[in-house]
Structures are given as structure tokens and as C-alpha cells.
Write an enzyme that holds these catalytic residues in place. Structure first.
Site, PDB file in Angstrom:
ATOM      1  N   LEU A 135       0.869  -1.168   0.000  1.00 27.71           N
ATOM      2  CA  LEU A 135       0.000   0.000   0.000  1.00 27.71           C
ATOM      3  C   LEU A 135       0.911   1.224   0.000  1.00 27.71           C
ATOM      4  CD1 LEU A 135      -2.912  -0.570   2.579  1.00 27.71           C
ATOM      5  CD2 LEU A 135      -3.091  -0.421   0.097  1.00 27.71           C
ATOM      6  N   ASP A 136       0.541   2.231  -0.756  1.00 25.31           N
ATOM      7  CA  ASP A 136       1.347   3.443  -0.812  1.00 25.31           C
ATOM      8  C   ASP A 136       1.432   4.100   0.563  1.00 25.31           C
ATOM      9  OD1 ASP A 136       1.669   3.106  -3.523  1.00 25.31           O
ATOM     10  OD2 ASP A 136      -0.012   4.405  -4.044  1.00 25.31           O
ATOM     11  N   LEU A 137       2.463   4.872   0.751  1.00 26.86           N
ATOM     12  CA  LEU A 137       2.686   5.581   2.007  1.00 26.86           C
ATOM     13  C   LEU A 137       1.454   6.349   2.463  1.00 26.86           C
ATOM     14  CD1 LEU A 137       4.682   6.714   4.199  1.00 26.86           C
ATOM     15  CD2 LEU A 137       5.177   8.563   2.579  1.00 26.86           C
TER      16      LEU A 137
END
Length: 342
Positions: free
Chosen positions: A151-153
Site C-alpha cells: 500500500l502506498d505511504l
């Protein structure tokens, strides 16, 4: 990642599927010389799923990559930072651990990753999920979980981890085969012309000052497909949209939403200056955070145990407050997800 006497085992993530082995090492160990990498391959010290490989070998999600002891003094700061064996839990970490577990059994665990917490470490990310869970497992004497997707930051929501290598391989293969369904909730600027549909646009990474960005590239880009359905709107100003990605490219939903003319609220990376100003007008606040949440993940029976799993994560505080303010009914979003082809 696991380590034993200096030997590391990495599970190949979905985002790296199809990548050449030598390119993978270039990304993760940029200071490792090409000639040395070739010697490690020829001598059989680097292996994938137990077999010998060449630099040109294409990797698949869920595979186990054996990495022999390397000269970490010669490795890049990025690689040093993502080593997790020396990570120490902080009080903030302990507080997170007490409240973010969504589901756990003998095969896997699911957590509600908060926005702003990286999955793995990097040159600018000292605190990350991998390190927190590794340190927690070390303290309890348990087994360190395996990362199987990302998952992206800036994205919050459901995140799966496997409890052993066999389950990690199964989950990796299921992600690669699109057997696992993921549903994201987002607040978009404006309303798309069609209230439901599919966005198809191949994506590729492009180096820019200060890092990388994703761009639409019909020639060199990888296939990227995203289903979407508008749940509710604020007139023409904004739309609550459920996204179901059919592929797993970096920033896929964010780029596809911007391509459709409806960038995600708070997405300064892919919105233009005029759109960024509009974010503040809609939310009535300066520089609102990103409104993107991995709401739900569905794992079919047989992938990680006999039963199917359907796991949802509650909204983060900024989205929960906005949904209440705008009168959005969460039930409507879950019902909209059921309308996607399964």
C-alpha cells in the site's frame, strides 16, 4: 524478508512481477556491482524458489528469492534502512499494535495500515510496518510475517501479511492471478462523465527530481485497468467513488482518477495547480490529506486456508469526519462494491 546467518529470503511482491532479476537488484541494492551479481548467480548463491537463476530471469509474485551475505557497507542507504533486525519499538509503535489488527488466524493476519506509515523502509522512511512487526515478533518469540503486497505511504486500509513462506507463495500467486479482490474508497474532485466504468491506460515509472512518478505510456507502460463506481456526490464539486483495480501498478488509482479528470482530493502529486486549489475549496481547509482508503479485501477459499475471507477496515479519522459532514452513508459504499463483476 527473513535472515539467517547473513542470508536473506525475500518474497517477491506483486509490483515486481515480471521484473528481471538484475533490475530487481539494481532497485534494491543499487551499489552492488553488476559483475559481482553475475558471479553470485553463476555460483548458485542467488536462487529463486531453490533453483539457479540468471540476471535475465523474470521474477513472479510470491517467489522466494535467496540473497547471500552481501557487503552492506557498499550497499546504498536505502538498503541499509530497510534492514529490520535492529528496529526498536517506540511507544507510538506499541499503541499502533494494540489497535490496528483486523483479523488473524494460523495462516495470515490483516491490519489497518494508517496513512503516513510506509510498508517498508527507505532512505527517508525510518519507521515502517515491516520493522514494527518484525520487532514485535522478536519480542514475543513469534514468527515474523511475510509481506505479500503493498500500500502506498499515503494510503490507509486493509493490508495482508502471510505467516509462513508457503502461504506467502499462495497469496502472491492469487494476487498475480487476480483472484483476490481489493476495493478502495476515495473522494474525487468533480464527477466523472460516466458514473461507472473501466479506466484502461498503461503505466510506466518516470524519474523526476526528488524521486519517481507514474505516467501513461502506451509504448513502454505495463497494462493497468481499474473499475470504478460513483456512490454519492456533492453536486458537481466532488464524488465518493469506489475503485476496484484489476491490476496492481504503483499509484494506479491515483493516476487513472487524474486521467479521468477527477483527481483524488489531497493528491498533490497528480493534480495540477488549479485542481489543488479546488481541493481546499471543497474541504474548506488548507492542504487536505489524501482521501484514499483500502476499504475491503476478499480472499477466496483455498488460498490461505479452507474458508474465504472478507475483511474490511474502518475509515481513517479525516475520511470518517468528511463522510459525516457530507452525509455519506457507509453502507452505500459496501453495497456499490457488490455491483462489480466478481
Amino acid at each position: 524478508m527473513t535472515e539467517k546467518h547473513g542470508v536473506q529470503t525475500r518474497i517477491i511482491e506483486e509490483k515486481d512481477a515480471g521484473m528481471r532479476l538484475d533490475r530487481w537488484f539494481q532497485n534494491h541494492f543499487p551499489n552492488l556491482k553488476f559483475g559481482h551479481l553475475q558471479r553470485l548467480c553463476r555460483s548458485g548463491q542467488i536462487r529463486v524458489d531453490g533453483g539457479r537463476v540468471k540476471g535475465a530471469t523474470r521474477l513472479e509474485a510470491g517467489q522466494e528469492l535467496r540473497i547471500p551475505p552481501l557487503d552492506f557497507e557498499a550497499a546504498s542507504p536505502v538498503e541499509k534502512n530497510i534492514k529490520t533486525k535492529d528496529y526498536r519499538l517506540t511507544e507510538e509503535d506499541r499503541s499502533l499494535l494494540r489497535g490496528f489488527l483486523l483479523y488473524e488466524d494460523e495462516n495470515l493476519m490483516a491490519v489497518n495500515k494508517p496513512a503516513g506509515l510506509a510498508v517498508q523502509g527507505g532512505s527517508r522512511q525510518k519507521r515502517h510496518l515491516d520493522g514494527i512487526l518484525t520487532a514485535a515478533a522478536k519480542e514475543s518469540g513469534g514468527q515474523r510475517p511475510h509481506l505479500v503486497h503493498r500500500l502506498d505511504l499515503e494510503t490507509s486500509g486493509v493490508f495482508l501479511l502471510a505467516k509462513n513462506a508457503a502461504v506467502a507463495r499462495n497469496l502472491g500467486a492469487a494476487f498475480r492471478g487476480r483472484e483476490i479482490h481489493k476495493f478502495y474508497w476515495a473522494l474525487c474532485l468533480g464527477v466523472p462523465e460516466l458514473r461507472e466504468g473501466e479506466i484502461t491506460a498503461p503505466l510506466a515509472k518516470k524519474a523526476v527530481r526528488g524521486g519517481e512518478t507514474m505516467v501513461v505510456d502506451p509504448e513502454e507502460g505495463k497494462s493497468a485497468r481499474t473499475l470504478y463506481r460513483v456512490v454519492d456526490t456533492l453536486g458537481r464539486r466532488a464524488s465518493w467513488t469506489v475503485f476496484m483495480p484489476l491490476t496492481g501498478r504503483t499509484h494506479q488509482i491515483r493516476v487513472h482518477a487524474a486521467l479521468a479528470g477527477c483527481p483524488l482530493i489531497g493528491d498533490d502529486k497528480y493534480a495540477d495547480a488549479e485542481q489543488r486549489e479546488a481541493f481546499s475549496d471543497v474541504m474548506q481547509q488548507d492542504a487536505p490529506p489524501l482521501f484514499l482508503h483500502a476499504r475491503r479485501i476478499v480472499v477466496p477459499a483455498g488460498v490461505a486456508g479452507r474458508k474465504a475471507l472478507d475483511i474490511s477496515a474502518p475509515l481513517p479519522e479525516h475520511m470518517r469526519a468528511a463522510w459525516k459532514k457530507f452525509g455519506f452513508a457507509e453502507r452505500a459504499g459496501d453495497e456499490a462494491a457488490e455491483e462489480f463483476p466478481q
